[in-house]
Structure formats: structure tokens, C-alpha cells
Write a protein that holds these residues in place. Structure first.
Motif, PDB file in Angstrom:
ATOM      1  N   ALA A  93       0.859  -1.179   0.000  1.00  0.00           N
ATOM      2  CA  ALA A  93       0.000   0.000   0.000  1.00  0.00           C
ATOM      3  C   ALA A  93       0.898   1.232   0.000  1.00  0.00           C
ATOM      4  N   ALA A  94       0.415   2.329  -0.579  1.00  0.00           N
ATOM      5  CA  ALA A  94       1.254   3.521  -0.713  1.00  0.00           C
ATOM      6  C   ALA A  94       0.554   4.759  -0.174  1.00  0.00           C
ATOM      7  N   VAL A  97       2.980  11.780   0.383  1.00  0.00           N
ATOM      8  CA  VAL A  97       3.147  12.894   1.317  1.00  0.00           C
ATOM      9  C   VAL A  97       3.867  14.025   0.597  1.00  0.00           C
ATOM     10  N   ASN A  98       3.306  15.224   0.697  1.00  0.00           N
ATOM     11  CA  ASN A  98       3.964  16.397   0.115  1.00  0.00           C
ATOM     12  C   ASN A  98       4.459  17.288   1.241  1.00  0.00           C
ATOM     13  N   THR A  99       5.719  17.686   1.159  1.00  0.00           N
ATOM     14  CA  THR A  99       6.285  18.591   2.152  1.00  0.00           C
ATOM     15  C   THR A  99       7.396  19.402   1.500  1.00  0.00           C
ATOM     16  N   THR A 100       8.066  20.235   2.277  1.00  0.00           N
ATOM     17  CA  THR A 100       9.171  21.025   1.746  1.00  0.00           C
ATOM     18  C   THR A 100      10.461  20.213   1.814  1.00  0.00           C
ATOM     19  N   PRO A 101      11.441  20.528   0.979  1.00  0.00           N
ATOM     20  CA  PRO A 101      12.698  19.769   1.018  1.00  0.00           C
ATOM     21  C   PRO A 101      13.363  19.791   2.393  1.00  0.00           C
ATOM     22  N   LYS A 118       6.876  -0.448  12.243  1.00  0.00           N
ATOM     23  CA  LYS A 118       5.533  -0.893  12.633  1.00  0.00           C
ATOM     24  C   LYS A 118       4.695  -1.293  11.422  1.00  0.00           C
ATOM     25  N   HIS A 119       4.947  -0.643  10.271  1.00  0.00           N
ATOM     26  CA  HIS A 119       4.122  -0.866   9.081  1.00  0.00           C
ATOM     27  C   HIS A 119       5.029  -1.119   7.873  1.00  0.00           C
ATOM     28  N   PRO A 120       5.716  -2.244   7.846  1.00  0.00           N
ATOM     29  CA  PRO A 120       6.678  -2.511   6.763  1.00  0.00           C
ATOM     30  C   PRO A 120       6.031  -2.664   5.389  1.00  0.00           C
ATOM     31  N   GLN A 121       4.720  -2.956   5.338  1.00  0.00           N
ATOM     32  CA  GLN A 121       4.052  -3.150   4.053  1.00  0.00           C
ATOM     33  C   GLN A 121       3.552  -1.846   3.439  1.00  0.00           C
ATOM     34  N   THR A 122       3.706  -0.734   4.167  1.00  0.00           N
ATOM     35  CA  THR A 122       3.223   0.555   3.672  1.00  0.00           C
ATOM     36  C   THR A 122       4.372   1.352   3.079  1.00  0.00           C
ATOM     37  N   GLU A 123       4.207   1.763   1.838  1.00  0.00           N
ATOM     38  CA  GLU A 123       5.196   2.593   1.157  1.00  0.00           C
ATOM     39  C   GLU A 123       4.863   4.052   1.388  1.00  0.00           C
ATOM     40  N   VAL A 124       5.823   4.841   1.844  1.00  0.00           N
ATOM     41  CA  VAL A 124       5.610   6.277   2.021  1.00  0.00           C
ATOM     42  C   VAL A 124       6.386   6.995   0.925  1.00  0.00           C
ATOM     43  N   ASN A 125       5.660   7.552  -0.037  1.00  0.00           N
ATOM     44  CA  ASN A 125       6.274   8.279  -1.152  1.00  0.00           C
ATOM     45  C   ASN A 125       6.288   9.763  -0.830  1.00  0.00           C
ATOM     46  N   ILE A 126       7.471  10.328  -0.709  1.00  0.00           N
ATOM     47  CA  ILE A 126       7.629  11.733  -0.329  1.00  0.00           C
ATOM     48  C   ILE A 126       7.904  12.566  -1.577  1.00  0.00           C
ATOM     49  N   HIS A 138      -2.139  20.049  -6.301  1.00  0.00           N
ATOM     50  CA  HIS A 138      -3.329  19.257  -6.610  1.00  0.00           C
ATOM     51  C   HIS A 138      -3.642  18.323  -5.450  1.00  0.00           C
ATOM     52  N   ASN A 139      -4.792  17.699  -5.520  1.00  0.00           N
ATOM     53  CA  ASN A 139      -5.333  16.947  -4.394  1.00  0.00           C
ATOM     54  C   ASN A 139      -4.939  15.477  -4.349  1.00  0.00           C
ATOM     55  N   SER A 140      -3.952  15.056  -5.114  1.00  0.00           N
ATOM     56  CA  SER A 140      -3.613  13.635  -5.148  1.00  0.00           C
ATOM     57  C   SER A 140      -2.770  13.207  -3.953  1.00  0.00           C
ATOM     58  N   PHE A 141      -2.345  14.171  -3.115  1.00  0.00           N
ATOM     59  CA  PHE A 141      -1.542  13.828  -1.949  1.00  0.00           C
ATOM     60  C   PHE A 141      -2.436  13.450  -0.780  1.00  0.00           C
ATOM     61  N   ASP A 142      -2.037  12.401  -0.070  1.00  0.00           N
ATOM     62  CA  ASP A 142      -2.808  11.977   1.098  1.00  0.00           C
ATOM     63  C   ASP A 142      -2.593  12.919   2.268  1.00  0.00           C
ATOM     64  N   ILE A 143      -1.359  13.389   2.417  1.00  0.00           N
ATOM     65  CA  ILE A 143      -1.012  14.279   3.526  1.00  0.00           C
ATOM     66  C   ILE A 143      -0.075  15.368   3.011  1.00  0.00           C
ATOM     67  N   VAL A 144      -0.349  16.604   3.415  1.00  0.00           N
ATOM     68  CA  VAL A 144       0.511  17.738   3.082  1.00  0.00           C
ATOM     69  C   VAL A 144       1.051  18.311   4.389  1.00  0.00           C
ATOM     70  N   ILE A 145       2.355  18.545   4.441  1.00  0.00           N
ATOM     71  CA  ILE A 145       2.990  19.062   5.654  1.00  0.00           C
ATOM     72  C   ILE A 145       3.616  20.426   5.345  1.00  0.00           C
ATOM     73  N   ARG A 146       3.291  21.402   6.179  1.00  0.00           N
ATOM     74  CA  ARG A 146       3.856  22.739   6.028  1.00  0.00           C
ATOM     75  C   ARG A 146       4.121  23.346   7.403  1.00  0.00           C
ATOM     76  N   ARG A 147       4.963  24.367   7.401  1.00  0.00           N
ATOM     77  CA  ARG A 147       5.307  25.073   8.630  1.00  0.00           C
ATOM     78  C   ARG A 147       4.331  26.237   8.842  1.00  0.00           C
ATOM     79  N   ASP A 148       3.059  25.909   8.890  1.00  0.00           N
ATOM     80  CA  ASP A 148       2.008  26.907   9.105  1.00  0.00           C
ATOM     81  C   ASP A 148       0.666  26.207   8.997  1.00  0.00           C
TER      82      ASP A 148
END
Length: 299
Positions: A93-94, A97-101, A118-126, A138-148
Motif C-alpha cells: 500500500a502507498a 506525502v507532500n512537504t518542503t525539502p 511498525k508498518h513494513p508493508q506501507t510505502e511512504v512516497n515523499i 493538486h489533491n492527489s496527496f494523502d497528507i501535506v505538511i507545512r510550517r504553518d
């Protein structure tokens, strides 16, 4: 029973809206331009309102159609992901995640192994974006991380890390032994600045009861990690979130100056769809991000 618009027309509308061109949409979908026009007319008849407006030769979305596009993009992305998982259930499963460099390099990637254990079967694509703004994201990201804080329709935003800015420098910085107070730090002339937060040092000094103009002398950098690398290399003093430099301090590459003076920022936040917490793939990552403080470096 769900009331759905013509799904063939939706697919064609998404392509035409993305390209803002009937011709390019037709080429992508391998259909004629007249077929694209026909499906757009079908959808306009369904909604009883225009979806596009011509501006000279250009084709522009109407404001309601642009908002609709964001929603159906998210739906199509979710449908594509679900179909991929159904077709190849043996694959991991993938999560996207979108964040800043800077955040990816200095916090997310170093802490990610605690989630993967804990979750070796989950792929985290950054995927990284150079800008803090999410307006064009665009809205294809599951999670967006920002400093605000962030706002987007149909989404929730949570703070998961404090943003305490501290003054840091290399222990090998020439003259560092003379920087014993906020006043001597200001007089050192060795301040390193971030262009996107050019007033940060002025606010830090104000917190230390030192008057300073909004714009101070010193080198200015386009990206946080450049200013930080300059500090590590002994070029000056940087302001950095404690959570992003705790490892450098522990390893002796940086030291904190004027420990009694800090600057509190808005905090690091994550943005996610309202239904994410019920998603079997994304919910565990979100829980780890927000709640598993004992397994991540929070400084």
C-alpha cells in the motif's frame, strides 16, 4: 442509489480542464475534438451551466467548474489508487506525502524508520515542493505538511510539532567565544537570513528586548537548508527550528547561542482529507505523525 453525472463526460472534462484545451484533451484520450466538445456539452446540460469561458483563443474554466475540478481530481486519484491496489493486492500500500525539502531532509526521513518498523508493508512516497503555498498543489496527496496552518475544503489541519526557533552556529565560528548575549550576537555581524522569513532575526531580537530594524545586514538564502549548511560550515549564525537541528547539536556540528532567547513559530502542521482517519492505509501514518511523540524526535 447514488445520483452520478455521466462518468465518460467527467473523464473528458477533467482532461480538457487540466489542459485548458479541447485539442490537447482529444490527443491525450485518443478521440476527436468533436467528441470532446460533445461530452462537455452533455455535462453542461447536466449541470445547466457553462463549464468553460473563452478568453480570446484560450479556454478558461468558470469559477464553479474550477472548484468542481479539484473535487473530481481527488475522486479520480482515489479511484485510480484503489484500482491499482485491487489489481495488485500483493503490492505494498502507498501513501503520498507532500512537504518542503527542508522538512523532508531534516525531520521526516530521519524519523520515518520508526513508522516503517511498525508498518513494513506501507510505502511512504515523499514529494517535495519548494514553496510553502499550497494554492497550486493538486489533491492527489494523502497528507501535506507545512510550517504553518493550511485550509482547504473537505480537509482537516492539525499541528503535530512545535516550532521553537533558536540561534545556532558552528562551534568553530570565528569569535564565537565573544557571543555571550543577544546584544553581542547582534553586533557580531554574522547573521544568516532566510528570504522567505526575512524578519525572523528582528523578531528574535525583539523577544530579547534588543531594538533592531526590520531588515538586518548579513547573507540571505533562498532555502532553509542552505542557511543551515552555511552555519554548519562556520559562515555565520542561523535561526532554526529546534526540532530540525537537534541531531546537529547532539553531534556537535552546531551549538545553541543565547539559550534563554527563542522565537516561537506557527508550528508544523499536516493537512489531510476529512475521511483519512477511516482509511486503512493512511490512518496509521497520520496517527504516527500526530500522536507517536515517544518514537519521533520532538526536541
Amino acid at each position: 442509489m447514488r445520483k452520478l453525472p455521466p462518468l465518460k463526460a467527467i473523464k473528458i472534462f477533467e482532461a480538457a480542464a487540466r489542459h485548458e484545451s479541447l485539442t490537447l484533451a482529444a490527443g491525450e484520450l485518443n478521440v476527436s475534438v468533436s467528441a470532446v466538445s460533445q461530452q462537455i456539452r452533455i455535462l453542461e446540460a447536466y449541470f445547466q451551466k457553462p463549464l468553460f469561458a473563452k478568453q480570446g483563443r484560450a479556454l478558461k474554466l468558470t469559477p464553479p467548474a474550477r472548484a468542481y475540478l479539484e473535487d473530481i481530481r481527488a475522486c479520480l486519484d482515489r479511484l485510480a489508487l484503489a484500482s491499482e491496489q485491487m489489481a495488485g493486492s500483493h503490492k505494498n500500500a502507498a501513501i503520498r506525502v507532500n512537504t518542503t525539502p527542508s522538512f523532508a531532509m531534516r525531520w521526516l526521513i530521519p524519523n520515518l524508520p520508526s513508522f516503517q518498523r511498525k508498518h513494513p508493508q506501507t510505502e511512504v512516497n515523499i514529494v517535495t515542493s519548494p514553496l510553502d503555498s499550497i494554492d497550486d498543489l493538486h489533491n492527489s496527496f494523502d497528507i501535506v505538511i507545512r510550517r504553518d496552518q493550511m485550509e482547504r475544503t473537505g480537509h482537516e489541519c492539525h499541528k503535530f510539532l512545535d516550532d521553537i526557533m533558536i540561534a545556532v552556529a558552528s562551534p568553530k565560528l570565528p569569535g564565537i567565544e565573544h557571543i555571550t548575549s543577544a546584544k553581542s550576537l547582534k553586533k557580531s555581524g554574522k547573521l544568516l537570513h532566510l528570504k522567505s522569513r526575512s524578519d525572523a532575526w528582528a523578531r528574535w531580537l525583539k523577544n530579547a528586548n534588543i531594538s533592531a530594524p526590520q531588515t538586518l545586514t548579513g547573507q540571505y538564502f533562498d532555502h532553509f537548508f542552505l542557511s543551515l549548511q552555511a552555519a554548519i560550515n562556520g559562515l555565520g549564525i542561523a535561526l532554526a527550528p529546534r526540532v530540525l537541528v537537534s541531531d546537529d547539536i547532539a553531534q556537535g556540528q552546531l551549538v545553541q547561542l543565547c539559550r534563554e532567547h527563542t522565537l516561537e513559530g506557527p508550528g508544523f502542521h499536516c493537512l489531510f482529507r476529512e475521511d483519512t482517519q477511516s482509511d486503512r492505509t493512511t490512518a496509521p501514518f497520520l496517527q504516527w505523525l500526530i500522536n507517536d511523540e515517544d518514537e519521533t524526535t520532538t526536541g
